[in-house]
Enzyme design. Structure first.
Site, short mmCIF file in Angstrom:
data_model
loop_
_atom_site.label_atom_id
_atom_site.label_comp_id
_atom_site.label_asym_id
_atom_site.label_seq_id
_atom_site.Cartn_x
_atom_site.Cartn_y
_atom_site.Cartn_z
N CYS A 50 12.50 4.13 0.63
CA CYS A 50 12.69 6.34 -0.38
C CYS A 50 12.27 5.91 -1.24
O CYS A 50 12.24 5.13 -1.96
CB CYS A 50 14.17 5.88 0.31
N ASP A 57 14.20 2.82 4.52
CA ASP A 57 14.57 3.77 5.67
C ASP A 57 13.62 3.05 6.87
O ASP A 57 13.07 2.25 6.66
CB ASP A 57 13.17 4.64 5.63
N VAL A 72 -7.27 -4.11 17.97
CA VAL A 72 -6.61 -3.96 17.39
C VAL A 72 -6.08 -5.49 17.57
O VAL A 72 -5.18 -5.19 18.40
CB VAL A 72 -5.66 -3.24 15.92
N TYR A 91 7.57 9.90 4.57
CA TYR A 91 6.98 9.69 6.10
C TYR A 91 5.81 9.87 6.04
O TYR A 91 4.99 9.55 7.11
CB TYR A 91 7.95 9.91 7.68
#
Length: 133
Positions: A50, A57, A72, A91
């Site tokens: 955070c 988080d 990938v 986020y």
């Protein structure tokens, strides 16, 4: 250890979003160039910090994409995700950043990145960022 010392320590190890580099992502040639094959990758143990409190988080990142010439390499993606562990980032910003980096490296036909984070204060958050060539 006192609360103030813990807060100082958390501040000292916290990075900002400029710490995250796409250079670790390794594209691999994609040989099945049919436009009906989607790739879905899920990381159910994603962690970031955070940016306000420095507390961790926890979330799940899901990447869905229609490859063009590259896919990938998964080990490189794991290392890419590790960069977020000490990064203070919201986020919404991390979801868009992951999308931007993967699009830059893989140049897919389409891609979406979903991030869904565990409840904090009784509130869950889900963010989706999308790209289409």
């Amino acid at each position: 250890m006192k609360k103030e010392n813990i807060e100082e320590y958390l501040d000292s190890i916290r990075q900002d979003a400029t710490f995250i580099s796409a250079e670790v992502l390794e594209p691999l040639p994609y040989r099945n160039q049919q436009e009906n094959t989607w790739v879905e990758i899920t990381n159910p143990e994603f962690t970031s910090l955070c940016p306000k409190s420095g507390l961790p988080d926890f979330g799940c990142i899901t990447i869905k994409y229609l490859p063009d010439r590259y896919i990938v390499e998964l080990k490189s993606l794991k290392y890419y995700f590790l960069q977020f562990r000490n990064t203070g980032i919201f986020y919404e910003n991390l979801t868009q950043l992951i999308l931007e980096h993967l699009v830059k490296v893989l140049k897919p036909v389409e891609m979406s990145v979903d991030s869904e984070f565990t409840p904090r204060g009784g509130i869950t958050t889900k963010v989706t960022s999308k790209y289409k060539k």
